[in-house]
Scaffold this motif. Structure first.
Motif, short mmCIF file in Angstrom:
data_model
loop_
_atom_site.label_atom_id
_atom_site.label_comp_id
_atom_site.label_asym_id
_atom_site.label_seq_id
_atom_site.Cartn_x
_atom_site.Cartn_y
_atom_site.Cartn_z
N ARG A 23 41.37 37.43 16.89
CA ARG A 23 41.18 38.73 17.76
C ARG A 23 40.62 38.28 19.86
NH1 ARG A 23 38.02 40.84 22.01
NH2 ARG A 23 36.26 39.29 20.91
N ARG A 24 41.16 38.25 20.58
CA ARG A 24 41.19 38.33 22.03
C ARG A 24 41.09 39.08 22.84
NH1 ARG A 24 41.61 32.92 24.00
NH2 ARG A 24 40.02 34.00 25.90
N SER A 25 40.44 39.01 23.81
CA SER A 25 40.34 40.39 24.96
C SER A 25 41.93 40.12 25.77
CB SER A 25 39.28 40.34 26.32
OG SER A 25 37.99 40.89 25.56
N GLN A 55 42.36 47.71 37.68
CA GLN A 55 42.32 45.91 36.25
C GLN A 55 43.91 46.30 35.67
OE1 GLN A 55 39.24 45.35 33.86
NE2 GLN A 55 37.89 46.77 34.47
N LYS A 59 45.95 45.18 33.72
CA LYS A 59 46.09 46.00 32.08
C LYS A 59 46.25 47.42 32.18
CE LYS A 59 41.05 43.37 32.19
NZ LYS A 59 40.78 43.05 32.81
N HIS A 95 42.12 45.14 24.65
CA HIS A 95 41.03 44.49 25.51
C HIS A 95 39.94 45.44 26.19
CE1 HIS A 95 40.74 41.89 29.25
NE2 HIS A 95 39.15 42.88 29.31
N PRO A 96 38.76 45.63 25.70
CA PRO A 96 37.39 46.40 26.12
C PRO A 96 37.19 46.35 27.25
CG PRO A 96 36.85 44.44 25.22
CD PRO A 96 38.36 44.50 24.97
N MET A 97 37.15 47.66 27.97
CA MET A 97 36.37 46.77 29.52
C MET A 97 35.71 48.56 29.52
SD MET A 97 40.14 47.26 30.89
CE MET A 97 41.61 48.88 29.94
N GLU A 98 34.68 47.79 30.33
CA GLU A 98 33.20 48.73 31.16
C GLU A 98 34.02 48.80 32.41
OE1 GLU A 98 29.95 47.06 30.31
OE2 GLU A 98 31.18 44.75 31.27
N GLY A 99 34.43 48.49 32.90
CA GLY A 99 34.89 48.14 34.29
C GLY A 99 35.72 49.51 35.13
N MET A 131 33.30 52.62 26.19
CA MET A 131 34.29 51.53 26.92
C MET A 131 35.78 52.54 27.07
SD MET A 131 34.52 49.40 23.80
CE MET A 131 32.81 48.59 23.06
N ARG A 156 39.95 30.65 23.93
CA ARG A 156 38.59 31.48 23.54
C ARG A 156 37.04 30.39 24.84
NH1 ARG A 156 36.97 35.20 20.56
NH2 ARG A 156 38.50 35.33 19.32
N ARG A 165 30.94 30.46 22.53
CA ARG A 165 29.74 30.83 21.95
C ARG A 165 29.20 30.49 21.39
NH1 ARG A 165 33.58 34.48 23.81
NH2 ARG A 165 34.17 36.52 22.39
C1 LIG Z 1 31.86 46.49 26.14
C2 LIG Z 1 32.46 45.40 26.93
C3 LIG Z 1 33.59 45.67 28.38
C4 LIG Z 1 34.56 44.62 28.77
N1 LIG Z 1 34.74 45.17 30.20
C5 LIG Z 1 35.57 44.95 30.83
C6 LIG Z 1 36.40 44.08 31.96
O1 LIG Z 1 36.40 46.00 32.31
N2 LIG Z 1 36.82 43.90 32.06
C7 LIG Z 1 37.35 42.54 31.49
O2 LIG Z 1 38.50 42.14 32.28
N3 LIG Z 1 36.70 41.99 30.04
C8 LIG Z 1 36.26 43.17 29.87
N4 LIG Z 1 35.45 42.38 28.91
C9 LIG Z 1 35.68 41.69 28.26
C10 LIG Z 1 34.92 40.56 27.41
O3 LIG Z 1 35.17 39.61 29.47
C11 LIG Z 1 35.52 39.16 26.97
O4 LIG Z 1 35.23 40.28 25.52
C12 LIG Z 1 34.72 38.30 26.97
O5 LIG Z 1 35.06 37.44 27.75
C13 LIG Z 1 35.11 37.52 25.20
O6 LIG Z 1 36.50 37.31 25.52
P1 LIG Z 1 36.99 37.64 24.20
O7 LIG Z 1 37.77 38.95 24.60
O8 LIG Z 1 38.68 37.10 25.00
O9 LIG Z 1 36.62 36.82 23.29
C14 LIG Z 1 34.57 43.94 27.75
C15 LIG Z 1 34.40 43.54 26.50
C16 LIG Z 1 33.37 44.42 26.46
C17 LIG Z 1 32.83 44.21 25.03
#
Ligand SMILES: Cc1cc2nc3c(=O)[nH]c(=O)nc-3n(C[C@H](O)[C@H](O)[C@H](O)COP(=O)(O)O)c2cc1C
Length: 206
Positions: free
Chosen positions: A11-13, A68, A70, A153-157, A177, A193, A196
């Protein structure tokens, strides 16, 4: 077992979604219902979701998410909300199902309900419980989506005040989120990735 590990570790964002490939709403609903098999304290399932699929609404949500891209390109954005009143709103439905299934006697319901609601009476504790369980639901959602060949893609932004206004959230609804869902743009490549931490860096044994 191996397949499950692959779903988790691969899984990746996904930053680049294919803006031209839609995910049918029925499929998103199916994924959300599978995700709802997540565990939760007393099975109270405090999560709620708003699925944003309308093009204009996605544009508005993108602005709320500090532009953003996405958010607009993904087929859907699932806003995950923790219901900090779940200990009150959901308790009857949950305990009645326990009675039906023989987990408890109906005579035990009121006492158990009181115990559960005591735990949800303190606003800080209620928020912690609701957000914790909703985060488990969110992780399930990201893994389940992958099982269906989708990316997330999870986001808190996001600007929380604007998000609350946009979704007309009540005070007891806590945004946790936003998860964008869709297909990856096949013409774009993600960076590898990122690092970690190893067990020795985040764990201890006693
Ligand atoms: C709760 C949460 C909020 C996140 N918010 C953002 C965001 O707003 N924008 C963004 O580009 N990435 C966001 N991310 C993605 C993380 O940056 C990403 O999960 C991390 O860098 C690891 O990359 P991967 O998920 O590809 O392994 C968020 C991840 C999580 C879990």
């Amino acid at each position: 077992m191996k397949d499950c590990l692959k779903l988790i570790t691969e899984r990746r964002s996904i930053t680049f979604f294919d803006p031209n490939r839609e995910v049918p709403l029925e499929l998103i609903k199916e994924i959300l219902e599978v995700s709802a098999t997540a565990p939760s304290g007393y099975n109270l399932q405090p999560w709620q979701v708003v699925v944003v699929i309308d093009k204009e609404k996605k544009k508005k949500l993108k602005e709320i998410c500090y532009n953003q891209q996405k958010v607009e390109d993904a087929s859907a954005n699932v806003v995950i909300i923790a219901n900090t009143r779940a200990g009150f709103d959901n308790v009857d439905r949950v305990l009645d199902s326990w009675i039906e299934l023989g987990y408890i006697q109906s005579s035990a319901k009121e006492q158990l309900k009181e115990t559960i609601q005591m735990g949800w009476s303190d606003p800080q504790k209620a928020k912690k419980k609701a957000v914790r369980d909703s985060a488990l639901f969110a992780m399930n959602l990201m893994i389940t989506a992958r099982a269906y060949g989708l990316e997330t893609h999870p986001m808190e932004g996001y600007d929380e005040v604007k998000l609350r206004e946009f979704l007309e959230l009540k005070e007891h609804q806590e945004p946790v989120m936003i998860i964008a869902i869709g297909y990856k743009d096949p013409n774009k490549t993600l960076l590898p990735r990122a690092y970690r931490f190893k067990f020795e860096e985040f764990g201890k044994v006693m």
